[in-house]
Design a protein around this motif. Structure first.
Motif, PDB file in Angstrom:
ATOM      1  N   LEU A 191       0.808  -1.212   0.000  1.00 40.62           N
ATOM      2  CA  LEU A 191       0.000   0.000   0.000  1.00 40.62           C
ATOM      3  C   LEU A 191       0.840   1.260   0.000  1.00 40.62           C
ATOM      4  O   LEU A 191       0.307   2.360  -0.142  1.00 40.62           O
ATOM      5  CB  LEU A 191      -0.906   0.021   1.238  1.00 40.62           C
ATOM      6  N   ALA A 192       2.140   1.121   0.160  1.00 39.03           N
ATOM      7  CA  ALA A 192       2.990   2.297   0.351  1.00 39.03           C
ATOM      8  C   ALA A 192       2.868   3.301  -0.780  1.00 39.03           C
ATOM      9  O   ALA A 192       2.967   4.511  -0.557  1.00 39.03           O
ATOM     10  CB  ALA A 192       4.444   1.859   0.528  1.00 39.03           C
ATOM     11  N   ALA A 193       2.681   2.830  -1.998  1.00 38.45           N
ATOM     12  CA  ALA A 193       2.652   3.732  -3.151  1.00 38.45           C
ATOM     13  C   ALA A 193       1.284   4.385  -3.355  1.00 38.45           C
ATOM     14  O   ALA A 193       1.158   5.324  -4.141  1.00 38.45           O
ATOM     15  CB  ALA A 193       3.053   2.972  -4.416  1.00 38.45           C
ATOM     16  N   LEU A 194       0.263   3.906  -2.664  1.00 39.06           N
ATOM     17  CA  LEU A 194      -1.087   4.415  -2.877  1.00 39.06           C
ATOM     18  C   LEU A 194      -1.385   5.601  -1.971  1.00 39.06           C
ATOM     19  O   LEU A 194      -0.971   5.644  -0.821  1.00 39.06           O
ATOM     20  CB  LEU A 194      -2.127   3.316  -2.611  1.00 39.06           C
ATOM     21  N   THR A 195      -2.140   6.558  -2.518  1.00 41.24           N
ATOM     22  CA  THR A 195      -2.606   7.667  -1.691  1.00 41.24           C
ATOM     23  C   THR A 195      -3.741   7.181  -0.802  1.00 41.24           C
ATOM     24  O   THR A 195      -4.302   6.097  -1.018  1.00 41.24           O
ATOM     25  CB  THR A 195      -3.112   8.819  -2.558  1.00 41.24           C
ATOM     26  N   MET A 196      -4.118   7.987   0.184  1.00 41.95           N
ATOM     27  CA  MET A 196      -5.211   7.605   1.067  1.00 41.95           C
ATOM     28  C   MET A 196      -6.499   7.407   0.282  1.00 41.95           C
ATOM     29  O   MET A 196      -7.247   6.458   0.522  1.00 41.95           O
ATOM     30  CB  MET A 196      -5.408   8.681   2.139  1.00 41.95           C
ATOM     31  N   ARG A 197      -6.767   8.314  -0.668  1.00 43.47           N
ATOM     32  CA  ARG A 197      -7.992   8.188  -1.468  1.00 43.47           C
ATOM     33  C   ARG A 197      -7.949   6.928  -2.325  1.00 43.47           C
ATOM     34  O   ARG A 197      -8.962   6.235  -2.474  1.00 43.47           O
ATOM     35  CB  ARG A 197      -8.166   9.417  -2.352  1.00 43.47           C
ATOM     36  N   GLU A 198      -6.784   6.593  -2.872  1.00 51.08           N
ATOM     37  CA  GLU A 198      -6.674   5.382  -3.681  1.00 51.08           C
ATOM     38  C   GLU A 198      -6.909   4.145  -2.822  1.00 51.08           C
ATOM     39  O   GLU A 198      -7.534   3.175  -3.271  1.00 51.08           O
ATOM     40  CB  GLU A 198      -5.302   5.326  -4.347  1.00 51.08           C
ATOM     41  N   ARG A 199      -6.453   4.181  -1.582  1.00 52.25           N
ATOM     42  CA  ARG A 199      -6.720   3.058  -0.678  1.00 52.25           C
ATOM     43  C   ARG A 199      -8.209   2.918  -0.415  1.00 52.25           C
ATOM     44  O   ARG A 199      -8.751   1.811  -0.359  1.00 52.25           O
ATOM     45  CB  ARG A 199      -5.985   3.259   0.649  1.00 52.25           C
ATOM     46  N   GLU A 200      -8.881   4.045  -0.247  1.00 51.41           N
ATOM     47  CA  GLU A 200     -10.332   4.011  -0.018  1.00 51.41           C
ATOM     48  C   GLU A 200     -11.052   3.432  -1.233  1.00 51.41           C
ATOM     49  O   GLU A 200     -11.967   2.602  -1.097  1.00 51.41           O
ATOM     50  CB  GLU A 200     -10.843   5.423   0.272  1.00 51.41           C
ATOM     51  N   VAL A 201     -10.645   3.864  -2.419  1.00 50.19           N
ATOM     52  CA  VAL A 201     -11.269   3.368  -3.652  1.00 50.19           C
ATOM     53  C   VAL A 201     -11.028   1.871  -3.794  1.00 50.19           C
ATOM     54  O   VAL A 201     -11.948   1.094  -4.095  1.00 50.19           O
ATOM     55  CB  VAL A 201     -10.725   4.125  -4.881  1.00 50.19           C
ATOM     56  N   LEU A 202      -9.794   1.433  -3.562  1.00 47.01           N
ATOM     57  CA  LEU A 202      -9.478   0.016  -3.698  1.00 47.01           C
ATOM     58  C   LEU A 202     -10.188  -0.818  -2.640  1.00 47.01           C
ATOM     59  O   LEU A 202     -10.601  -1.951  -2.890  1.00 47.01           O
ATOM     60  CB  LEU A 202      -7.966  -0.193  -3.625  1.00 47.01           C
ATOM     61  N   GLY A 203     -10.361  -0.245  -1.449  1.00 45.97           N
ATOM     62  CA  GLY A 203     -11.124  -0.939  -0.419  1.00 45.97           C
ATOM     63  C   GLY A 203     -12.562  -1.168  -0.860  1.00 45.97           C
ATOM     64  O   GLY A 203     -13.133  -2.236  -0.621  1.00 45.97           O
ATOM     65  N   GLN A 204     -13.145  -0.169  -1.522  1.00 51.48           N
ATOM     66  CA  GLN A 204     -14.505  -0.314  -2.041  1.00 51.48           C
ATOM     67  C   GLN A 204     -14.540  -1.345  -3.175  1.00 51.48           C
ATOM     68  O   GLN A 204     -15.488  -2.125  -3.295  1.00 51.48           O
ATOM     69  CB  GLN A 204     -15.018   1.037  -2.553  1.00 51.48           C
ATOM     70  N   MET A 205     -13.513  -1.358  -4.008  1.00 49.84           N
ATOM     71  CA  MET A 205     -13.423  -2.371  -5.068  1.00 49.84           C
ATOM     72  C   MET A 205     -13.373  -3.762  -4.468  1.00 49.84           C
ATOM     73  O   MET A 205     -13.980  -4.707  -4.982  1.00 49.84           O
ATOM     74  CB  MET A 205     -12.187  -2.117  -5.929  1.00 49.84           C
TER      75      MET A 205
END
Length: 212
Positions: free
Chosen positions: A146-160
């Protein structure tokens, strides 16, 4: 749509059977122990299996092991796991087989019939349905990707990971669908998933996210 259920609690097993049949599923087998589950899955080859992790005789991992063994015989057999607790090791083992629909829901958190039925259908169609708590506990053990992902990208991927569409993600996070698409494109790039015609790139992104 044909379903095999593996659940040892009689009331829950009967309730799942009645619920699914009310939504036009056909329950072809409903068993209450591990030794009977694998033969049922192999014999009936259902469109989806709804399986408890812990089944008799030892109440450890018989249900999930039977489902994993069945997927070895029937590649891509869709499996939706229902569990009382998060079992990270078992979840990773199931997710490591990247063929066919997969789901892992906690029993206590399945409070809406429509959501549960949607999850069953999504898994049967080859998609994913992961409980947020399952995702959270898996992520706690696999932070580096997850280190390369922004907080928003983590949220989006969590929803995915929970199986939501772009539109549903946009509504959940209160952002536009165009923004969701941009985040997903960035996620694919950062997780090393180049452009392709593979419809399963979202699933591969979730699996990379969970590092399984």
């Amino acid at each position: 749509m044909r379903v095999v259920i593996g659940e040892d609690l009689a009331l829950l097993r009967d309730g799942l059977t009645r619920l699914l049949e009310a939504y036009d599923f056909t329950v072809v087998a409903a068993v209450d122990n591990g030794p009977e589950l694998l033969p049922a899955l192999v014999a009936h080859r259902p469109d989806v299996a709804v399986v408890d992790v812990r089944l008799p005789p030892t109440f450890t991992d018989e249900g999930l092991q039977a489902a994993i063994a069945a997927r070895a015989t029937i590649p891509g057999l869709p499996v939706l796991v229902l569990s009382q607790h998060v079992e990270p090791l078992y979840a990773r083992e199931l997710l490591s087989d990247r063929k066919g629909g997969i789901g892992y829901l906690l029993k206590d958190r399945v409070s809406h019939v429509a959501q549960f039925v949607d999850a069953v259908r999504r898994v049967a169609a080859g998609g994913t349905a992961l409980d947020p708590e399952v995702v959270s506990q898996l992520l706690a053990r696999h932070e580096p990707p997850l280190a390369a992902l922004t907080m928003r990208e983590r949220e989006v991927l969590g929803q995915m990971a929970e199986g939501r569409s772009n539109g549903a993600i946009a509504g959940k996070l209160f952002i536009g669908e165009k923004a969701v698409s941009k985040h997903i494109s960035s996620i694919f790039t950062k997780l090393g998933l180049p452009p392709s015609d593979d419809d399963h790139r979202r699933v591969l992104a979730v699996l990379a996210y969970l590092n399984v």
